[in-house]
Scaffold this motif. Structure first.
Motif, PDB file in Angstrom:
ATOM      1  N   GLN A 101       0.823  -1.201   0.000  1.00 43.27           N
ATOM      2  CA  GLN A 101       0.000   0.000   0.000  1.00 43.27           C
ATOM      3  C   GLN A 101       0.864   1.260   0.000  1.00 43.27           C
ATOM      4  O   GLN A 101       0.577   2.251  -0.677  1.00 43.27           O
ATOM      5  N   GLU A 102       1.963   1.250   0.750  1.00 39.78           N
ATOM      6  CA  GLU A 102       2.884   2.394   0.764  1.00 39.78           C
ATOM      7  C   GLU A 102       3.554   2.577  -0.582  1.00 39.78           C
ATOM      8  O   GLU A 102       3.738   3.701  -1.066  1.00 39.78           O
ATOM      9  N   ALA A 103       3.884   1.490  -1.249  1.00 41.97           N
ATOM     10  CA  ALA A 103       4.501   1.575  -2.572  1.00 41.97           C
ATOM     11  C   ALA A 103       3.530   2.159  -3.579  1.00 41.97           C
ATOM     12  O   ALA A 103       3.903   2.960  -4.448  1.00 41.97           O
ATOM     13  N   ALA A 104       2.251   1.763  -3.474  1.00 43.75           N
ATOM     14  CA  ALA A 104       1.248   2.321  -4.388  1.00 43.75           C
ATOM     15  C   ALA A 104       1.079   3.811  -4.162  1.00 43.75           C
ATOM     16  O   ALA A 104       0.896   4.599  -5.096  1.00 43.75           O
ATOM     17  N   CYS A 105       1.155   4.241  -2.905  1.00 44.35           N
ATOM     18  CA  CYS A 105       1.028   5.668  -2.594  1.00 44.35           C
ATOM     19  C   CYS A 105       2.204   6.461  -3.161  1.00 44.35           C
ATOM     20  O   CYS A 105       2.030   7.534  -3.728  1.00 44.35           O
ATOM     21  N   THR A 106       3.396   5.961  -2.983  1.00 43.13           N
ATOM     22  CA  THR A 106       4.579   6.651  -3.530  1.00 43.13           C
ATOM     23  C   THR A 106       4.582   6.635  -5.049  1.00 43.13           C
ATOM     24  O   THR A 106       5.071   7.567  -5.692  1.00 43.13           O
ATOM     25  N   PHE A 107       4.024   5.589  -5.652  1.00 44.01           N
ATOM     26  CA  PHE A 107       3.970   5.532  -7.117  1.00 44.01           C
ATOM     27  C   PHE A 107       3.062   6.625  -7.674  1.00 44.01           C
ATOM     28  O   PHE A 107       3.332   7.189  -8.723  1.00 44.01           O
ATOM     29  N   PHE A 159      21.069   4.547 -11.404  1.00 40.28           N
ATOM     30  CA  PHE A 159      20.037   5.552 -11.630  1.00 40.28           C
ATOM     31  C   PHE A 159      19.992   6.555 -10.480  1.00 40.28           C
ATOM     32  O   PHE A 159      19.931   7.774 -10.688  1.00 40.28           O
ATOM     33  N   ILE A 160      20.044   6.011  -9.236  1.00 41.58           N
ATOM     34  CA  ILE A 160      20.018   6.899  -8.065  1.00 41.58           C
ATOM     35  C   ILE A 160      21.293   7.718  -7.986  1.00 41.58           C
ATOM     36  O   ILE A 160      21.275   8.910  -7.620  1.00 41.58           O
ATOM     37  N   SER A 176       9.813   5.656  -5.487  1.00 41.39           N
ATOM     38  CA  SER A 176       8.693   5.799  -6.420  1.00 41.39           C
ATOM     39  C   SER A 176       9.173   5.888  -7.864  1.00 41.39           C
ATOM     40  O   SER A 176       8.557   5.322  -8.776  1.00 41.39           O
ATOM     41  N   LEU A 177      10.299   6.573  -8.101  1.00 46.39           N
ATOM     42  CA  LEU A 177      10.820   6.682  -9.468  1.00 46.39           C
ATOM     43  C   LEU A 177      11.347   5.348  -9.975  1.00 46.39           C
ATOM     44  O   LEU A 177      11.079   4.942 -11.115  1.00 46.39           O
ATOM     45  N   THR A 178      12.105   4.643  -9.137  1.00 40.38           N
ATOM     46  CA  THR A 178      12.659   3.356  -9.574  1.00 40.38           C
ATOM     47  C   THR A 178      11.569   2.319  -9.801  1.00 40.38           C
ATOM     48  O   THR A 178      11.669   1.496 -10.722  1.00 40.38           O
ATOM     49  N   VAL A 217      16.519  -0.351 -14.706  1.00 39.27           N
ATOM     50  CA  VAL A 217      15.612   0.794 -14.823  1.00 39.27           C
ATOM     51  C   VAL A 217      15.696   1.321 -16.251  1.00 39.27           C
ATOM     52  O   VAL A 217      16.784   1.471 -16.812  1.00 39.27           O
ATOM     53  N   ASN A 218      14.529   1.631 -16.829  1.00 44.19           N
ATOM     54  CA  ASN A 218      14.457   2.178 -18.182  1.00 44.19           C
ATOM     55  C   ASN A 218      14.658   3.703 -18.097  1.00 44.19           C
ATOM     56  O   ASN A 218      13.709   4.475 -17.943  1.00 44.19           O
ATOM     57  N   TYR A 219      15.930   4.145 -18.207  1.00 42.88           N
ATOM     58  CA  TYR A 219      16.219   5.565 -18.052  1.00 42.88           C
ATOM     59  C   TYR A 219      15.809   6.364 -19.282  1.00 42.88           C
ATOM     60  O   TYR A 219      15.567   7.579 -19.207  1.00 42.88           O
ATOM     61  N   LYS A 220      15.742   5.749 -20.480  1.00 41.71           N
ATOM     62  CA  LYS A 220      15.323   6.472 -21.676  1.00 41.71           C
ATOM     63  C   LYS A 220      13.886   6.939 -21.570  1.00 41.71           C
ATOM     64  O   LYS A 220      13.544   8.055 -21.977  1.00 41.71           O
ATOM     65  N   LEU A 221      13.021   6.068 -20.995  1.00 35.22           N
ATOM     66  CA  LEU A 221      11.638   6.478 -20.802  1.00 35.22           C
ATOM     67  C   LEU A 221      11.547   7.629 -19.802  1.00 35.22           C
ATOM     68  O   LEU A 221      10.745   8.555 -19.980  1.00 35.22           O
ATOM     69  N   PHE A 222      12.386   7.593 -18.789  1.00 35.72           N
ATOM     70  CA  PHE A 222      12.423   8.677 -17.805  1.00 35.72           C
ATOM     71  C   PHE A 222      12.911   9.981 -18.443  1.00 35.72           C
ATOM     72  O   PHE A 222      12.337  11.052 -18.209  1.00 35.72           O
ATOM     73  N   CYS A 223      13.930   9.911 -19.270  1.00 37.32           N
ATOM     74  CA  CYS A 223      14.456  11.120 -19.935  1.00 37.32           C
ATOM     75  C   CYS A 223      13.453  11.701 -20.918  1.00 37.32           C
ATOM     76  O   CYS A 223      13.298  12.932 -21.015  1.00 37.32           O
ATOM     77  N   ASP A 224      12.744  10.835 -21.646  1.00 37.94           N
ATOM     78  CA  ASP A 224      11.728  11.335 -22.582  1.00 37.94           C
ATOM     79  C   ASP A 224      10.612  12.047 -21.844  1.00 37.94           C
ATOM     80  O   ASP A 224      10.087  13.064 -22.323  1.00 37.94           O
ATOM     81  N   PHE A 225      10.237  11.534 -20.674  1.00 41.46           N
ATOM     82  CA  PHE A 225       9.162  12.167 -19.912  1.00 41.46           C
ATOM     83  C   PHE A 225       9.635  13.499 -19.307  1.00 41.46           C
ATOM     84  O   PHE A 225       8.863  14.448 -19.212  1.00 41.46           O
TER      85      PHE A 225
END
Length: 616
Positions: free
Chosen positions: A13-19, A60-61, A79-81, A91-99
């Motif tokens: 539940q905490e992970a869903a909240c941070t997501f 990534f971190i 939440s980001l990872t 971790v898909n960093y390309k998707l993160f950079c595009d966003f």
């Protein structure tokens, strides 16, 4: 197992909240990246050598924490990872950079792209970089900024330039000590007011650091507001321009032509730097700038007259034919392509042809000023006469004109008076500059001033007649073998006697006459100008300073005898040389026959030469 699953439920539940909070974290990262102008993908690519688009969670971190210098909480990292994680520890960093680098909202499918932009959050002037103050403090800040704005605008001070040397990384932050050290404030500014500014522009997230760009921006915004208000107040006054007398195009060209001729200005040099291909055409703005630099100040051309000249020489494509303008202005005294027509006789114009048509207004002085000016000039005249100063050579060294403009600047005039130890007060100096001011340039007419204070100096202007020369006290002793000058001028000229005297002079001194005239005839046209012929005779020694003097009547007689029938004012010098040399040969042969009468060869040669001379 149930107990373990029950214990794991709160964690999920905490992970869903941070997501769900990851979008807020991404917005904060996007704002920071846009503020610092960082390319996010280049830092992640250092850990992805194969360019697969995936890196580990720790990498990534580390990129977010160390390379990008973005400080997040552990929940934000989690939440980001979790959002961009794939199976395993990648971790898909390309998707993160595009966003992060995206410009449009991906969920909005509106037809107008301008409505789907993601506006960047402002950094300067917001709560992110400025500490908020109370209403009374803000009112005090506005009064202080208005005071500083006047000081900076009057002295041309830029706050950004004062602190840029301390901001090596160009982030807009400096220390408090650096702010106090280079603060460009007025001398009457109190220390408490500077501390108030430091408190206002201190960075909220970084203690002991100030954002000087906010300070610079507030001063600039305040200045723009003052300029807009002043324009609204001055708008009615700007519409009323003083009416200037209109000049025709020919009058404008004549004024420019006079300045170019008088100062020796090469107008082509001011335009050809803009014409790399030497096509003869430049833009209108380039023509206006070049003309203003060349003769704008000397000819006192206004904006309307310059635009009128540009419009006259404008072509169909909008460019200006500057070569036509230069040819019409520079070649006022001689035709074009003079190097291809060497036989054209050019007469230079008189000094009064290009004199200034602008009448100098009469200087209106009060009786007190007239009395003071008369007293100053009398004191200077008395000092110059007592010390026997030759003032004119000193002033002439400062003549800045290329063609002897007879003017010098007011600062040079004051400097020269101080150099000559002619002390004049500041008020009297301004009065002298007004009296002896030049109407064209506004400078000081120093010959007129020297003539006023030096009794031995007599200068004549272009408008007045030159002074008559007084006869010299000691005349050159006349030769006893020559008759007086008055008798020689009245006596008739005999050509045979004159030619005999010239032949005797040439024979005795063994002169080659043709060499004295060939240098003046480079094209070997056998004809030279009348004054050049007189110069050649003087180089032969046929002058008052030479061994044999020729009067003006005798020279006129020679010039008329050997005048060129096809070209006026020209003399055929080859006929003169031939007559002198042939007569010398005949005399030489007859002299040899008298010395050696038995030799028939001399007699035959003399007869042939005599017959040839008679034919020619």
């Amino acid at each position: 197992m149930l107990q373990v699953e029950k214990q794991a439920e709160p964690h999920h539940q905490e992970a869903a909240c941070t997501f769900n909070c990851s979008e807020q974290v991404e917005d904060a990262i996007r704002t920071t990246v846009q503020t610092k102008r960082i390319r996010v993908s280049e830092f992640f690519q250092d850990f992805d050598r194969l360019r697969s688009g995936f890196i580990t969670k720790s990498q990534f971190i580390r990129c977010l924490d160390q390379n990008l210098n973005i400080k997040l909480t552990p929940d934000d990292y989690y939440s980001l990872t979790e959002k961009y994680a794939i199976q395993g520890n990648m971790v898909n960093y390309k998707l993160f950079c595009d966003f992060i680098d995206q410009v449009f909202y991906h969920n909005d499918v509106s037809s107008d792209p301008s409505t789907r932009l993601i506006p960047p959050h402002k950094y300067l002037g917001t709560i992110r970089s400025v500490r908020p103050l109370s209403s009374s403090s803000e009112y005090q800040l506005q009064a202080l900024l208005e005071r500083l704005q006047r000081y900076y605008q009057f002295r041309g001070i830029s706050l950004r330039k004062c602190y840029e040397d301390f901001d090596k990384h160009h982030v807009g932050l400096i220390t408090v000590s650096q702010f106090f050290r280079s603060f460009p404030g007025p001398p009457d500014l109190e220390q408490s007011e500077i501390e108030f500014l430091a408190k206002k522009y201190e960075d909220p997230k970084r203690p002991h650091l100030l954002n000087y760009l906010n300070f610079h921006q507030d001063v600039q915004n305040f200045r723009k507001g003052c300029i807009d208000a002043s324009k609204d107040m001055l708008q009615p006054l700007l519409l009323k321009e003083p009416a200037l007398p209109e000049h025709t195009l020919e009058e404008i060209l004549e004024k420019v032509r006079a300045i170019v001729f008088r100062n020796g200005i090469r107008t082509t040099e001011f335009f050809k730097d803009h014409d790399k291909l030497r096509s003869g055409f430049i833009t209108e703005n380039q023509f206006i700038c070049g003309l203003s630099m060349a003769v704008g100040r000397q000819a006192q051309l206004c904006r309307t007259e310059i635009l009128r000249l540009a419009e006259h020489y404008r072509q169909q494509d909008g460019r200006v034919a500057y070569k036509d303008f230069c040819n019409q202005v520079e070649k006022a005294c001689c035709p074009s392509s003079l190097e291809n027509s060497a036989d054209i006789f050019i007469t230079m114009p008189l000094k009064t042809c290009f004199k200034s048509t602008k009448m100098k207004p009469k200087i209106e002085l009060t009786p007190d000023e007239e009395e003071r000016a008369r007293k100053v000039v009398d004191d200077l005249r008395r000092n110059v006469s007592k010390r026997r100063l030759m003032m004119y050579p000193y002033f002439k060294d400062y003549d800045r004109g290329k063609a002897y403009s007879r003017t010098m600047t007011k600062s040079q005039f004051a400097r020269m008076l101080h150099f000559l130890s002619l002390e004049v007060s500041a008020e009297n100096l301004k009065l002298l500059c007004r009296i002896f001011e030049n109407a064209d340039s506004g400078d000081v007419n120093y010959p007129k001033f020297v003539e006023a204070v030096d009794e031995d100096f007599h200068h004549f202007s272009e408008e007045s007649e030159p002074p008559k020369r007084t006869p010299m006290a000691t005349k050159v002793q006349q030769s006893p073998f020559q008759p007086p000058e008055s008798i020689r001028e009245q006596a008739p000229v005999h050509l045979d006697e004159l030619m005999a005297r010239i032949r005797h002079h040439v024979l005795v001194n063994r002169l080659r006459i043709c060499e004295y005239f060939q240098d003046f005839d480079p094209l070997r046209s056998q004809s030279i100008f009348r004054s050049v012929f007189r110069r050649g005779l003087s180089s032969l020694g046929l002058s008052a300073l030479g061994k044999m003097e020729i009067t003006d009547q005798e020279f006129d007689k020679l010039a008329d005898i050997y005048a060129d029938p096809e070209r006026p004012h020209y003399v055929i010098w080859t006929n003169f040389v031939q007559d002198i040399e042939c007569g010398m040969l005949v005399c030489y042969c007859f002299m040899m026959f008298l010395l050696f009468p038995c030799s028939h060869g001399y007699l035959e040669a003399a007869a042939l030469i005599f017959s040839f001379a008679m034919l020619t």
